[in-house]
Write an enzyme that holds these catalytic residues in place. Sequence first.
Site, short mmCIF file in Angstrom:
data_model
loop_
_atom_site.label_atom_id
_atom_site.label_comp_id
_atom_site.label_asym_id
_atom_site.label_seq_id
_atom_site.Cartn_x
_atom_site.Cartn_y
_atom_site.Cartn_z
N ASP A 130 0.84 -1.20 0.00
CA ASP A 130 0.00 0.00 0.00
C ASP A 130 0.87 1.25 0.00
O ASP A 130 2.03 1.22 0.45
CB ASP A 130 -0.86 0.06 1.27
CG ASP A 130 -1.98 -0.98 1.29
OD1 ASP A 130 -2.14 -1.72 0.31
OD2 ASP A 130 -2.69 -1.04 2.31
N ARG A 180 -1.12 -0.86 -8.60
CA ARG A 180 -2.52 -0.60 -8.24
C ARG A 180 -2.66 0.93 -8.28
O ARG A 180 -1.99 1.64 -7.54
CB ARG A 180 -2.81 -1.10 -6.82
CG ARG A 180 -4.20 -0.67 -6.32
CD ARG A 180 -4.30 -0.72 -4.80
NE ARG A 180 -4.10 -2.04 -4.25
CZ ARG A 180 -3.79 -2.27 -2.98
NH1 ARG A 180 -3.63 -1.27 -2.12
NH2 ARG A 180 -3.61 -3.49 -2.54
N ALA A 185 -5.84 8.54 -0.41
CA ALA A 185 -6.78 8.63 0.72
C ALA A 185 -6.28 9.52 1.87
O ALA A 185 -6.94 9.60 2.89
CB ALA A 185 -7.04 7.23 1.26
N THR A 222 -10.76 1.59 -7.81
CA THR A 222 -11.70 2.71 -7.76
C THR A 222 -13.13 2.18 -7.76
O THR A 222 -13.38 1.08 -8.26
CB THR A 222 -11.48 3.64 -8.97
OG1 THR A 222 -12.41 4.72 -8.91
CG2 THR A 222 -11.63 2.92 -10.31
N HIS A 223 -14.02 3.01 -7.19
CA HIS A 223 -15.46 2.69 -7.28
C HIS A 223 -16.15 3.69 -8.18
O HIS A 223 -17.37 3.75 -8.22
CB HIS A 223 -16.10 2.75 -5.89
CG HIS A 223 -15.27 2.11 -4.84
ND1 HIS A 223 -14.31 2.79 -4.12
CD2 HIS A 223 -15.22 0.83 -4.42
CE1 HIS A 223 -13.71 1.96 -3.30
NE2 HIS A 223 -14.24 0.77 -3.45
C1 LIG Z 1 -8.45 -1.83 -3.41
C2 LIG Z 1 -8.11 -0.47 -2.94
C3 LIG Z 1 -6.89 -0.23 -2.37
C4 LIG Z 1 -6.53 1.05 -1.96
N1 LIG Z 1 -5.27 1.29 -1.49
C5 LIG Z 1 -4.91 2.56 -1.19
C6 LIG Z 1 -3.57 2.87 -0.82
O1 LIG Z 1 -2.68 2.01 -0.76
N2 LIG Z 1 -3.28 4.16 -0.55
C7 LIG Z 1 -4.21 5.17 -0.61
O2 LIG Z 1 -3.87 6.33 -0.38
N3 LIG Z 1 -5.50 4.89 -0.93
C8 LIG Z 1 -5.86 3.62 -1.22
N4 LIG Z 1 -7.15 3.36 -1.58
C9 LIG Z 1 -8.22 4.40 -1.37
C10 LIG Z 1 -8.36 5.31 -2.57
O3 LIG Z 1 -7.21 6.13 -2.69
C11 LIG Z 1 -9.61 6.20 -2.45
O4 LIG Z 1 -9.54 6.98 -1.30
C12 LIG Z 1 -10.92 5.44 -2.43
O5 LIG Z 1 -10.87 4.30 -3.21
C13 LIG Z 1 -12.06 6.33 -2.98
O6 LIG Z 1 -11.78 6.71 -4.29
P1 LIG Z 1 -12.65 6.27 -5.57
O7 LIG Z 1 -11.70 6.01 -6.68
O8 LIG Z 1 -13.57 5.17 -5.25
O9 LIG Z 1 -13.40 7.61 -6.02
P2 LIG Z 1 -14.35 8.63 -5.29
O10 LIG Z 1 -14.50 9.75 -6.24
O11 LIG Z 1 -13.85 8.93 -3.91
O12 LIG Z 1 -15.70 7.82 -5.15
C14 LIG Z 1 -16.46 7.41 -6.27
C15 LIG Z 1 -17.74 6.74 -5.78
O13 LIG Z 1 -17.39 5.53 -5.12
C16 LIG Z 1 -18.20 5.33 -3.97
N5 LIG Z 1 -17.34 5.36 -2.76
C17 LIG Z 1 -16.03 5.69 -2.71
N6 LIG Z 1 -15.54 5.55 -1.45
C18 LIG Z 1 -16.58 5.13 -0.70
C19 LIG Z 1 -16.72 4.80 0.67
N7 LIG Z 1 -15.71 4.88 1.54
N8 LIG Z 1 -17.93 4.40 1.11
C20 LIG Z 1 -19.00 4.30 0.27
N9 LIG Z 1 -18.93 4.59 -1.06
C21 LIG Z 1 -17.73 5.01 -1.53
C22 LIG Z 1 -19.22 6.43 -3.98
O14 LIG Z 1 -20.33 5.97 -4.69
C23 LIG Z 1 -18.50 7.54 -4.72
O15 LIG Z 1 -19.38 8.45 -5.31
C24 LIG Z 1 -7.50 2.10 -2.06
C25 LIG Z 1 -8.73 1.87 -2.64
C26 LIG Z 1 -9.04 0.61 -3.10
C27 LIG Z 1 -10.35 0.41 -3.75
#
Ligand SMILES: Cc1cc2nc3c(=O)[nH]c(=O)nc-3n(C[C@H](O)[C@H](O)[C@H](O)COP(=O)(O)OP(=O)(O)OC[C@H]3O[C@@H](n4cnc5c(N)ncnc54)[C@H](O)[C@@H]3O)c2cc1C
Length: 303
Positions: A130, A180, A185, A222-223
């Site tokens: 990570d 990845r 975050a 990403t979501h």
């Molecule tokens: C498998 C994985 C590993 C990760 N590893 C790291 C890492 O090593 N270092 C790091 O800094 N970050 C990490 N992250 C977190 C990442 O950086 C984001 O903070 C997080 O994934 C939200 O970003 P998003 O791309 O989903 O987009 P966003 O624009 O934040 O969200 C898009 C949509 O996704 C949904 N969503 C997103 N987050 C949530 C939540 N918490 N609860 C409910 N719905 C939500 C909502 O519908 C939102 O509108 C990781 C994320 C994933 C999925």
Amino acid sequence: MMRQTFLYLSHNKGLRRWMETSRLAAGLTGRFVAGNTLEAAMGVCGRLHGEHLLSTIDHLGENVTTAAEAVEFRRSIEDVYHSIAASALPHTVSIKLTQLGLDLSTELCRTNTDILARMAAEQGSRLEIDMESHEYVDRTLAITADMHAQYGRVRCVLQAYLHRTEDDVKQVNRLRIPVRLCKGAYNEPASVAFPSKASVDANYLKLTRMLVSEGSFPAFATHDPKMIEGALDAVAKAGRKPGDFEFQMLYGVRRDLQSKLAAKGYGVRLYVPYGNAWYPYFMRRLAERPANVFFLAKNLLRA
Ligand SMILES: Cc1cc2nc3c(=O)[nH]c(=O)nc-3n(C[C@H](O)[C@H](O)[C@H](O)COP(=O)(O)OP(=O)(O)OC[C@H]3O[C@@H](n4cnc5c(N)ncnc54)[C@H](O)[C@@H]3O)c2cc1C
């Protein structure tokens, strides 16, 4: 503003101690955390596998303060690999280098990581490293590159919100290290990170295209439906097959999207956290989506 507040609170030690030992905890964390024990996490990952979802297992915790804690943490990850071998399922493991002593000594951390990277390679699994806040990026990438050169079977994480990441993508693509790609975050200053969601998203899409055209087995974590669409568009244009990349999402987030992509035959790996030290992880999830606060309030009232 709400995001900043949760990220700020994620460092509050008093609140953390109180929350992590509270009897309310299980009711609060169940949506995002697989349980307190490795057995609970393995049970969840086994169930997910039955639903055609892959897993990367995360033993929660960050920033150990003594060498003994770092070694103890490493041993707990060795146990995770033993359990994966016993299950014969294709789970991987995600770690943070501050769990393995990065704040104490780079050499201690490298030694601990080396043991785990070797185990991952021997088992045909993978060690996913990570990425934490920006002060750790250089050291994390240096250790990851070493492990990749020695064992393969590692994956590094890059964050689209950092200005430097485009250069990092070029470098890891040259070294053929799987990436990845996430948005990021942590609460980063404007001197190192893009300030707006629009600029982070634009950078995510740009980096996605670079990883698809020149990267090795990228994972799009990403979501965000727009980011997923961008990745699918890039892989279609490059003629990449579903087995050449994967999507990654967090356990408990956008379950509908997870199942939809898996049903279409794409690899979808969930990040499955377990353990007692859930507070900073949980606060970052609240920061990402204000609606989660209502979910939290509802559960507190119920309890
Ligand atoms: C498998 C994985 C590993 C990760 N590893 C790291 C890492 O090593 N270092 C790091 O800094 N970050 C990490 N992250 C977190 C990442 O950086 C984001 O903070 C997080 O994934 C939200 O970003 P998003 O791309 O989903 O987009 P966003 O624009 O934040 O969200 C898009 C949509 O996704 C949904 N969503 C997103 N987050 C949530 C939540 N918490 N609860 C409910 N719905 C939500 C909502 O519908 C939102 O509108 C990781 C994320 C994933 C999925």
